[in-house]
Design an enzyme around this catalytic site. Structure first.
Site, PDB file in Angstrom:
ATOM      1  N   SER A 238       0.857  -1.186   0.000  1.00 11.78           N
ATOM      2  CA  SER A 238       0.000   0.000   0.000  1.00 11.78           C
ATOM      3  C   SER A 238       0.892   1.234   0.000  1.00 11.78           C
ATOM      4  CB  SER A 238      -0.873   0.007   1.251  1.00 11.78           C
ATOM      5  OG  SER A 238      -0.052   0.281   2.375  1.00 11.78           O
ATOM      6  N   LYS A 239       0.240   2.380  -0.025  1.00 11.89           N
ATOM      7  CA  LYS A 239       0.981   3.649  -0.026  1.00 11.89           C
ATOM      8  C   LYS A 239       1.946   3.722   1.169  1.00 11.89           C
ATOM      9  CE  LYS A 239      -1.245   6.468  -3.181  1.00 11.89           C
ATOM     10  NZ  LYS A 239      -2.695   6.196  -3.246  1.00 11.89           N
ATOM     11  N   ARG A 240       1.528   3.111   2.252  1.00 11.58           N
ATOM     12  CA  ARG A 240       2.342   3.111   3.465  1.00 11.58           C
ATOM     13  C   ARG A 240       3.730   2.516   3.205  1.00 11.58           C
ATOM     14  NH1 ARG A 240       2.651  -0.553   7.098  1.00 11.58           N
ATOM     15  NH2 ARG A 240       1.089  -1.839   6.081  1.00 11.58           N
ATOM     16  N   HIS A 241       3.790   1.561   2.283  1.00 14.12           N
ATOM     17  CA  HIS A 241       5.077   0.951   1.946  1.00 14.12           C
ATOM     18  C   HIS A 241       5.823   1.783   0.910  1.00 14.12           C
ATOM     19  CE1 HIS A 241       2.821  -2.759   3.204  1.00 14.12           C
ATOM     20  NE2 HIS A 241       3.947  -2.944   3.852  1.00 14.12           N
ATOM     21  N   GLY A 242       5.257   2.947   0.587  1.00 11.99           N
ATOM     22  CA  GLY A 242       5.850   3.717  -0.498  1.00 11.99           C
ATOM     23  C   GLY A 242       5.583   3.032  -1.819  1.00 11.99           C
TER      24      GLY A 242
END
Ligand code: GLU
Length: 474
Positions: A245-249
């Site tokens: 997800s975005k959290r993982h870049g």
């Protein structure tokens, strides 16, 4: 009937609602490889039916990304929205043949139905209220949707190439909408009609579509069409095992190209290895991948991203890459680092330096960083740690080396002899002389080997940088 004996036809069917991310790129790669491996065809379909969320920049990013990765598709790309009347035609065909029916339920009615289901803790699904009703009971001119008359008895099994046999009871599937009241097709209908008309034999896609496959099969069977072979690929997870997800870049693939300096062949190799393997082969180039790829080899558990692995693979392809190509790719990164465009002369020098720079870089940014010393303007700005190397004994050794170099012939052997001579005379190791020399010549504490630095800079520039330093030191 499942599958086909004829040539394989695969497709990549992205919705252009965002950039091409690595999950999508990997799906495209798997489809592309399966087509190329079998000598079949790989098609591209842009699923732009969601008019509110589809954008032109996203379409361009997808096409650009596919081209960059070298995932060429056969024929022109197909735009799904342009085929809406064909989708509607199929809905009416199903209606005529009794496989679908008009549903006149209003939005309020359906909301009420769901509220009741919620209250009774029942699954939320359409209750089939118009399935057996005479459409003439509807008010004159009332809007309607067309729903599929789904089978209620028995179960449906999909022999998925990746997931194995997956079975769902037909009673779990409600009568889904095929055509909305404004005459536009639903996604479910559009996908099936397009896959059929495009002659798709293998549907390889993310496993978030596995549930859809059962519904889509309902339409395929009602039409009496050939069923495709399915392969639902687990989504990519981050290094922590959670869905990417975005959290993982999680990035669009253009970021891998423009921000991280990854080569397309490296990204392909890396993506292939997330969730697919062939023994312990890590470095698998395009030809080898085409030779050995098999959909059945895709793992059932999600692959994880691994930055280190990406760097290793990229470093390998950088070392293998042609010098001219690398020069062209690295030039913009170098220009950005030195804050000015490269001249024609700079480009020649960069090209000449490639064999020295290549082995040291895991991406184009590092390659460019390694090259910046070549293009710095004098007098160099010095890193603090470089300055420290030129103090005390460093300063004396630098002075001795500078004077010895000023009369040396500029060949590798001669330079080595001279610098070694200075070290021996001072009773120190070669590194002790190389360090302040490197600092004075590059302004940094790391660089390619000192003799490479001297040779690449050339006599005049090297001696000028050294004498700049001597002037400051005095
Ligand atoms: N358009 C869908 C997506 O982007 C894929 C549909 C399919 O592969 O069947 O997720």
């Amino acid at each position: 009937m499942t599958g086909s004996a004829g040539p394989v036809v695969t497709r990549f069917a992205p919705s252009p609602t965002g950039f091409l991310h690595i999950g999508g790129a990997r799906t495209a790669l798997f489809n592309w490889l399966w087509a190329r491996h079998t000598g079949g065809k790989f098609l591209l379909r842009i699923e732009d039916t969601d008019r509110a969320r589809s954008t032109q920049p996203a379409i361009e990013a997808i096409i650009d990304g596919m081209r960059w990765l070298g995932l060429d598709w056969d024929g022109d790309e197909v735009y799904q929205f342009a085929r809406a009347s064909r989708h509607a035609e199929v809905a009416f065909d199903l209606l005529e043949r009794g496989h679908a029916y008009k549903c006149f339920a209003t939005a309020e009615e359906l909301e009420e139905m769901r509220a009741q289901q919620r209250a009774n803790k029942l699954p939320l699904r359409y209750d089939g209220r118009w399935r057996n009703r005479d459409p003439r009971e509807a008010p004159e001119g009332a809007p309607f949707v067309i729903r599929l008359k789904a089978g209620v008895e028995g179960e449906t099994t999909i022999r998925d190439l990746v997931q194995g046999d997956v079975t769902v009871r037909n009673s779990e599937l409600d009568d889904m909408v095929l055509l909305r009241s404004d005459g536009t097709p639903t996604y479910m209908l559009a996908v099936v009609v397009d896959d059929h008309d495009m002659g798709i034999t293998h549907v390889i896609r993310g496993d978030d579509h596995l549930n859809n496959a059962f519904r889509q099969l309902g339409i395929i069977r009602a039409m009496g069409w050939q069923e495709p072979v399915y392969g639902h690929v687990p989504l990519i997870h981050g290094p922590d095992g959670a869905k990417l997800s975005k959290r993982h870049g999680a990035l669009g693939i253009e970021a891998y190209r423009d921000k991280m300096g990854i080569l397309p062949e490296a990204l392909n190799n890396y993506l292939l290895r997330i969730g697919w393997g062939h023994g312990d082969e890590e470095l698998i180039d395009r030809d080898r991948a085409i030779e050995i790829f098999d959909v059945a080899g895709i793992g059932r558990s999600p692959g994880r991203t691994d930055q280190k692995k990406l760097e290793n693979i990229n470093g390998h392809y950088i070392r293998a890459a042609d010098d001219q190509r690398l020069t062209d790719l690295a030039a913009p990164f170098v220009a950005q680092k030195i804050g000015r465009p490269l001249t024609a002369e700079d480009i020649v020098l960069l090209h000449r330096s490639m064999n020295v720079l290549k082995p040291r870089a895991k991406d184009l940014l590092e390659l460019a960083e390694g090259a910046t010393f070549l293009f710095r303007t004098r007098p160099l700005d010095m890193e603090d740690r470089a300055l420290a190397l030129m103090e005390g004994q460093g300063e004396q050794l630098l002075a001795a080396a500078t004077s010895a170099l000023s009369s040396a012939p500029w060949t590798n052997e001669a330079l080595e002899e001279v610098v070694r001579g200075v070290a021996e005379a001072a009773g120190v190791g070669l590194g002790k002389v190389a360090q302040p020399l490197r600092a004075a010549l590059t302004g940094r504490t790391t660089s390619p080997g000192i003799f490479d630095v001297l040779l690449l800079l050339g006599r005049d520039e090297s001696l000028a940088r050294l004498s700049d330093r001597m002037a400051t030191a005095n």
